[in-house]
Write an enzyme that holds these catalytic residues in place. Structure first.
Site, short mmCIF file in Angstrom:
data_model
loop_
_atom_site.label_atom_id
_atom_site.label_comp_id
_atom_site.label_asym_id
_atom_site.label_seq_id
_atom_site.Cartn_x
_atom_site.Cartn_y
_atom_site.Cartn_z
CD GLN A 1 69.46 -20.79 24.48
OE1 GLN A 1 69.93 -20.73 23.35
NE2 GLN A 1 68.75 -19.84 25.02
N GLY A 2 69.45 -25.49 26.34
CA GLY A 2 68.32 -26.41 26.12
C GLY A 2 66.99 -25.72 26.36
CE1 TYR A 3 66.99 -21.26 28.25
CE2 TYR A 3 65.64 -19.57 27.23
CZ TYR A 3 66.48 -19.97 28.24
OH TYR A 3 66.81 -19.08 29.23
CB SER A 4 64.00 -24.85 20.81
OG SER A 4 64.40 -23.52 20.75
CB SER B 1 73.72 -24.16 18.95
OG SER B 1 72.67 -23.59 18.20
CD GLU C 1 69.59 -17.05 22.78
OE1 GLU C 1 68.69 -17.27 23.62
OE2 GLU C 1 69.84 -17.80 21.82
CD GLU D 1 58.39 -13.32 11.58
OE1 GLU D 1 59.20 -13.95 12.29
OE2 GLU D 1 58.55 -13.16 10.36
C1 FAD Z 1 70.86 -20.96 14.05
C2 FAD Z 1 69.93 -21.35 15.17
C3 FAD Z 1 70.45 -21.75 16.39
C4 FAD Z 1 69.58 -22.13 17.43
N1 FAD Z 1 70.14 -22.55 18.62
C5 FAD Z 1 69.32 -22.95 19.62
C6 FAD Z 1 69.89 -23.44 20.84
O1 FAD Z 1 71.10 -23.53 21.00
N2 FAD Z 1 69.05 -23.83 21.82
C7 FAD Z 1 67.69 -23.76 21.68
O2 FAD Z 1 66.99 -24.09 22.64
N3 FAD Z 1 67.12 -23.32 20.53
C8 FAD Z 1 67.91 -22.93 19.49
N4 FAD Z 1 67.37 -22.49 18.30
C9 FAD Z 1 65.90 -22.55 18.12
C10 FAD Z 1 65.23 -21.20 18.09
O3 FAD Z 1 65.19 -20.61 19.34
C11 FAD Z 1 63.83 -21.44 17.50
O4 FAD Z 1 63.98 -21.90 16.17
C12 FAD Z 1 62.99 -20.18 17.51
O5 FAD Z 1 62.65 -19.80 18.81
C13 FAD Z 1 61.69 -20.35 16.67
O6 FAD Z 1 61.00 -21.48 17.05
P1 FAD Z 1 60.52 -22.56 15.97
O7 FAD Z 1 61.69 -22.92 15.13
O8 FAD Z 1 59.83 -23.66 16.71
O9 FAD Z 1 59.50 -21.79 15.03
P2 FAD Z 1 57.94 -21.55 15.31
O10 FAD Z 1 57.77 -21.05 16.71
O11 FAD Z 1 57.20 -22.77 14.91
O12 FAD Z 1 57.62 -20.38 14.32
C14 FAD Z 1 57.34 -20.58 12.92
C15 FAD Z 1 57.01 -19.24 12.28
O13 FAD Z 1 55.81 -18.71 12.88
C16 FAD Z 1 56.05 -17.40 13.38
N5 FAD Z 1 55.31 -17.20 14.63
C17 FAD Z 1 55.20 -18.07 15.67
N6 FAD Z 1 54.47 -17.52 16.67
C18 FAD Z 1 54.17 -16.26 16.28
C19 FAD Z 1 53.45 -15.18 16.88
N7 FAD Z 1 52.91 -15.30 18.09
N8 FAD Z 1 53.31 -14.03 16.18
C20 FAD Z 1 53.85 -13.89 14.93
N9 FAD Z 1 54.54 -14.89 14.30
C21 FAD Z 1 54.69 -16.05 14.97
C22 FAD Z 1 57.54 -17.35 13.66
O14 FAD Z 1 58.03 -16.01 13.62
C23 FAD Z 1 58.09 -18.18 12.51
O15 FAD Z 1 58.22 -17.40 11.34
C24 FAD Z 1 68.18 -22.11 17.25
C25 FAD Z 1 67.67 -21.71 16.00
C26 FAD Z 1 68.51 -21.34 14.97
C27 FAD Z 1 67.94 -20.96 13.64
#
Ligand code: FAD
Length: 390
Positions: A129-132, A164, A246, A375
Site C-alpha cells: 500500500q503506497g499511501y503515506s 509495509s 483497511e 486520534e
Molecule cells: C505498523 C505500521 C504499518 C504501516 N503500513 C503502512 C503501509 O503499508 N502503507 C502506508 O502508506 N502507510 C503505512 N503506515 C503509515 C501510517 O498510515 C501512518 O504512520 C499514520 O497514518 C500516521 O501518520 P504519521 O506517521 O505521518 O504521523 P503524523 O500524521 O505525523 O501524526 C503524529 C501524531 O500527531 C497526531 N495528529 C496528527 N494530526 C492530528 C489531528 N488532526 N488531530 C489529532 N491528532 C493528530 C497523530 O495522531 C499522531 O499521534 C504504517 C504505520 C505503521 C505504524
C-alpha cells in the site's frame, strides 16, 4: 441449505482438510503472503492454502467468478467461527484480500475485477500500500508523489514511507497527485508493478526486530493508463473507501483466537495460575475477567456491524479505534501476568511464548498508528458519527 447444515458441513470439511500443523499458534515468520515467489516456511502451509483456494475460502464472500467462495456474510461468519474452534491458521495473509479486493468489488470495472481479483484470491500477487509520505500521514491528502500524463501512460515520481512489505511485494496500490493546483481533488489511485524500472525500496528496521517497513522511491516509473482505478483526480473518495476496508481489517487484529499467541486465558493460567490453573491474584483475575468481557462485547459488535458488509467510514473508525486499543490493552495485561518472563528477548531461560510475547507487545504499539491513528479515528467519529463541528 440451512445455516446449521452449512455449519456441520464446514466443520466436517475443516476437520478433514486442515492439517494438524495448521491448527497450532502461528509464528509470524510462518505466515503465508503468497506472491510470485511464495514462501512456505511450514511444511503443511502450502497444501492448506491450496485447499482453501480451491474452495474459494481465502475470500469467502467474493463471487465465485472472481475466485471467491460465494458465501453470505452469515455463512462466512460461521466459517470464521469454525476455524477458530479448530484453531485453524488463516491460510493466506494479503492486503489484496483485506483492502484492494473489496475496493475493486465495489468500484472496479468488470475488466479490472477479472484481471486483479482471481490472482488475489489465489495468493499469486503480493500487494503493498503506497499511501503515506514523509509529509503526508494523518494529513494524507497532502501527498506530493506526482503522476504526469504522458498520453497513454503516467510518469510517477516521488517518495512513499512506511510501505509495509514493499521489499517483498509484486504490485502496489498507490495514491498519486495528478493535479497540483488543488488538494483533495488532485489525487488519483494507480496500480503498478513494483518490478517496474525506477522503483527503489529501502527497508526500515523496527523496534520489534522485524523489518517489514520500507521507504519506497519512484523515479520516472512508467504506468499504463489502464491501471488507473476510477476517474483521474477522483482518487480521494477511493482512498477513503479503501481505508474503511483497511480499518475494519485492522480492528480484528486482536480478535480472540487470531492464531498468533495462544489464547489470553491459556497464557494467563500459564503465567499466573496456581496448580489448578486458578488466577489467585484478585487484581489480575479482575483485570482478566473485564478484558475477556470487553473482548466478547467487541466481537458481537463487530459481527453486527459487518453483517451487512458495513465498512462505512464512521463504523470502520469505531471498530478500528476500539479493536486496536483493546489489542494494546491485551498485550499490556499479558506483560503484567508474565512479570519478568515477558521481558525476554533471547536465551534459553525464556520459552517460545515468552519470546513471542515481548515482540508482540512492542509490535502492538503500532496498531493504533497504522491505517490512521487513534486520534484521527476519534476525529472521524466526532464529525461523521456524532455530527460535531470541526
Ligand atoms: C505498523 C505500521 C504499518 C504501516 N503500513 C503502512 C503501509 O503499508 N502503507 C502506508 O502508506 N502507510 C503505512 N503506515 C503509515 C501510517 O498510515 C501512518 O504512520 C499514520 O497514518 C500516521 O501518520 P504519521 O506517521 O505521518 O504521523 P503524523 O500524521 O505525523 O501524526 C503524529 C501524531 O500527531 C497526531 N495528529 C496528527 N494530526 C492530528 C489531528 N488532526 N488531530 C489529532 N491528532 C493528530 C497523530 O495522531 C499522531 O499521534 C504504517 C504505520 C505503521 C505504524
Amino acid at each position: 441449505m440451512t445455516i446449521e447444515e452449512f455449519r456441520s458441513e464446514t466443520r466436517a470439511w475443516l476437520e478433514q482438510n486442515c492439517p494438524a500443523g495448521m491448527r497450532t499458534p502461528m509464528p509470524d515468520e510462518e505466515r503465508v503472503w503468497g506472491g510470485k515467489a511464495p514462501v512456505f516456511k511450514h511444511p503443511e502451509s502450502k497444501v492448506w492454502m491450496e485447499r482453501m483456494v480451491e474452495r474459494g475460502w481465502t475470500a469467502p464472500t467474493w463471487p465465485r467468478e472472481f475466485g471467491g467462495g460465494g458465501l453470505s456474510h452469515e455463512q462466512a461468519s460461521v466459517l470464521t467461527g469454525e476455524m477458530r474452534r479448530l484453531h485453524c491458521r488463516p491460510p493466506l495473509f494479503s492486503f489484496g484480500l483485506g483492502m484492494l479486493g473489496p475496493l475493486l468489488l465495489d468500484i472496479g470495472t468488470q475488466e479490472q475485477k477479472q484481471r486483479y481479483l482471481p490472482p488475489i484470491a489465489r495468493g499469486e500477487i503480493w500487494w503493498c500500500q503506497g499511501y503515506s509520505e514523509p509529509g503526508a500521514g494523518s494529513d494524507l491528502a497532502n501527498l506530493q508523489t506526482r503522476a504526469e500524463d504522458q498520453g497513454d501512460h503516467y510518469l510517477v515520481n516521488g517518495q512513499k514511507v512506511w510501505t509495509s512489505y514493499a521489499h517483498q511485494a509484486d504490485w502496489i496500490f498507490c495514491l498519486v497527485r495528478t493535479d497540483t493546483t488543488v488538494k483533495h481533488a488532485g489525487i488519483s489511485f494507480l496500480l503498478f508493478d513494483m518490478h517496474s524500472p525506477g522503483v527503489e525500496v529501502r527497508p526500515i528496521k523496527l523496534i520489534s526486530g522485524a523489518s517489514a517497513f520500507c521507504e519506497t522511491f519512484f523515479d520516472n516509473v512508467k504506468v499504463p493508463k489502464t491501471q488507473l482505478i476510477g476517474e483521474v483526480n477522483g482518487g480521494w473518495a477511493i482512498a477513503k473507501q479503501l481505508l474503511g476496508h483497511e480499518r475494519a481489517m485492522i480492528s480484528q487484529l486482536g480478535a480472540r483466537g487470531a492464531g498468533r499467541l495462544p489464547p489470553l486465558e491459556d497464557l494467563a493460567r500459564k503465567f499466573a495460575g496456581d496448580e489448578n490453573g486458578r488466577i489467585t491474584d484478585p487484581v489480575l483475575r479482575d483485570s482478566l475477567a473485564r478484558h475477556l468481557m470487553n473482548d466478547r462485547a467487541f466481537e458481537q459488535t463487530s459481527k453486527r456491524a459487518m453483517r451487512g458488509g458495513d465498512a462505512g467510514s464512521g463504523v470502520a473508525s469505531m471498530l478500528k479505534y476500539y479493536g486496536t486499543e483493546q489489542n494494546k490493552r491485551k498485550l499490556e495485561l499479558l506483560m503484567k501476568l508474565a512479570g519478568s518472563s515477558g521481558l525476554g528477548w533471547s536465551g534459553e531461560e525464556f520459552d517460545d511464548d515468552e519470546l513471542a510475547l515481548c515482540r508482540y507487545w512492542l509490535r502492538s504499539k503500532g496498531n493504533s498508528i497504522e491505517g490512521g491513528t487513534s486520534e484521527v479515528q476519534l476525529n472521524v467519529i466526532a464529525k461523521r458519527v456524532l455530527g460535531l463541528p470541526d
